[in-house]
Design an enzyme around this catalytic site. Structure first.
Site, PDB file in Angstrom:
ATOM      1  N   CYS A  77     -89.792 -94.771  44.741  1.00 38.58           N
ATOM      2  CA  CYS A  77     -89.377 -93.384  44.969  1.00 38.58           C
ATOM      3  C   CYS A  77     -89.676 -92.936  46.407  1.00 38.58           C
ATOM      4  CB  CYS A  77     -90.002 -92.476  43.919  1.00 38.58           C
ATOM      5  SG  CYS A  77     -89.036 -90.991  43.659  1.00 38.58           S
ATOM      6  N   HIS A 169     -89.779 -94.839  38.817  1.00 36.32           N
ATOM      7  CA  HIS A 169     -91.243 -94.985  38.725  1.00 36.32           C
ATOM      8  C   HIS A 169     -91.694 -95.935  37.616  1.00 36.32           C
ATOM      9  CE1 HIS A 169     -92.610 -91.610  41.347  1.00 36.32           C
ATOM     10  NE2 HIS A 169     -91.422 -91.126  41.059  1.00 36.32           N
ATOM     11  N   GLU A 171     -94.374 -97.397  37.284  1.00 36.16           N
ATOM     12  CA  GLU A 171     -95.799 -97.220  36.994  1.00 36.16           C
ATOM     13  C   GLU A 171     -96.044 -96.103  35.976  1.00 36.16           C
ATOM     14  OE1 GLU A 171     -94.219 -96.044  39.477  1.00 36.16           O
ATOM     15  OE2 GLU A 171     -95.074 -94.141  40.140  1.00 36.16           O
TER      16      GLU A 171
HETATM   17  N1  GLN Z   1     -88.417 -86.119  46.396  1.00 39.67           N
HETATM   18  C1  GLN Z   1     -89.435 -86.962  46.972  1.00 39.67           C
HETATM   19  C2  GLN Z   1     -89.120 -87.270  48.433  1.00 39.67           C
HETATM   20  O1  GLN Z   1     -88.066 -86.988  48.886  1.00 39.67           O
HETATM   21  C3  GLN Z   1     -89.596 -88.244  46.192  1.00 39.67           C
HETATM   22  C4  GLN Z   1     -90.017 -87.933  44.780  1.00 39.67           C
HETATM   23  C5  GLN Z   1     -90.860 -88.998  44.159  1.00 39.67           C
HETATM   24  O2  GLN Z   1     -91.444 -89.849  44.814  1.00 39.67           O
HETATM   25  N2  GLN Z   1     -91.001 -88.901  42.854  1.00 39.67           N
HETATM   26  O3  GLN Z   1     -89.922 -87.813  49.099  1.00 39.67           O
END
Ligand code: GLN
Length: 189
Positions: A77, A169, A171
């Site tokens: 992410c 994610h 994890e």
């Molecule tokens: N929206 C976050 C970003 O742009 C990422 C979100 C996340 O890691 N769950 O960095």
């Protein structure tokens, strides 16, 4: 095998718990010296602008880039955004992977969702993935390859040799197959 999880901000504790469950030594990383004896590094989800800003403040940008040039790194992410070379706006990026990401591509926090993903590289059933204000991998180029796509074709996981990026994610689930896949990447080196 010893794996570090970048612990500047975000969901690092969950990655450490998953790695320990798999019997792997896992440590929180906040300083460049801590990278020295690691076999691989995970950059967790969180807020990529915050992770980037803290990495700059703690003089971690160069050490992280050097690390990723030869050793396996997996970004989930926000971590995937941080690994990319283009987030279509100004923010500190490691630029290690030839991927263009679109931040918050699925909308705001309330638009977070879960989906069963087809991941050809993993054996067994579809991977149940959790997306939280997730980025989309808009484009893979150079040596980067698609690892998984949503049913409509949008890319949510990519790999470039020893570098891995997932916009969801693993994890936060009980499915450890992506973590095991990363461990295999490390063993292959
Ligand atoms: N929206 C976050 C970003 O742009 C990422 C979100 C996340 O890691 N769950 O960095």
């Amino acid at each position: 095998m010893k794996i570090g999880v970048l612990a500047l901000q975000g969901a690092f504790a969950e990655h450490i718990a998953m790695l320990r469950r798999l019997g792997v030594q896992a440590v929180e990383v906040r300083k460049a010296e801590q990278l020295a004896d690691l076999d691989g590094l995970i950059i967790p989800g969180g807020e990529s602008t915050t992770i980037g800003k803290l990495a700059v403040d703690f003089n971690l940008m160069e050490p992280l880039i050097d690390f990723g040039e030869t050793r396996p790194v997996w970004g989930t992410c926000a971590g995937a955004i941080f690994l990319s070379n283009d987030a279509r706006r100004e923010q500190p990026l490691l630029g290690l992977m030839d991927i263009t990401v679109e931040r918050n591509a699925f909308g705001r926090q309330v638009e977070s969702f879960e989906a069963d993903l087809d991941v050809p590289a993993l054996e067994g059933p579809p991977f149940h993935a959790v997306f939280i204000r997730a980025p989309l991998i808009e484009k893979v180029s150079g040596d980067a390859q698609v690892v998984s796509q949503l049913a409509d074709g949008r890319i949510v996981a990519a790999q470039q040799g020893h570098l891995l990026a997932t916009s969801f994610h693993p994890e936060l689930t009980n499915d450890s197959r992506f973590h095991e896949y990363f461990l295999k990447l490390i063993e292959q080196r």
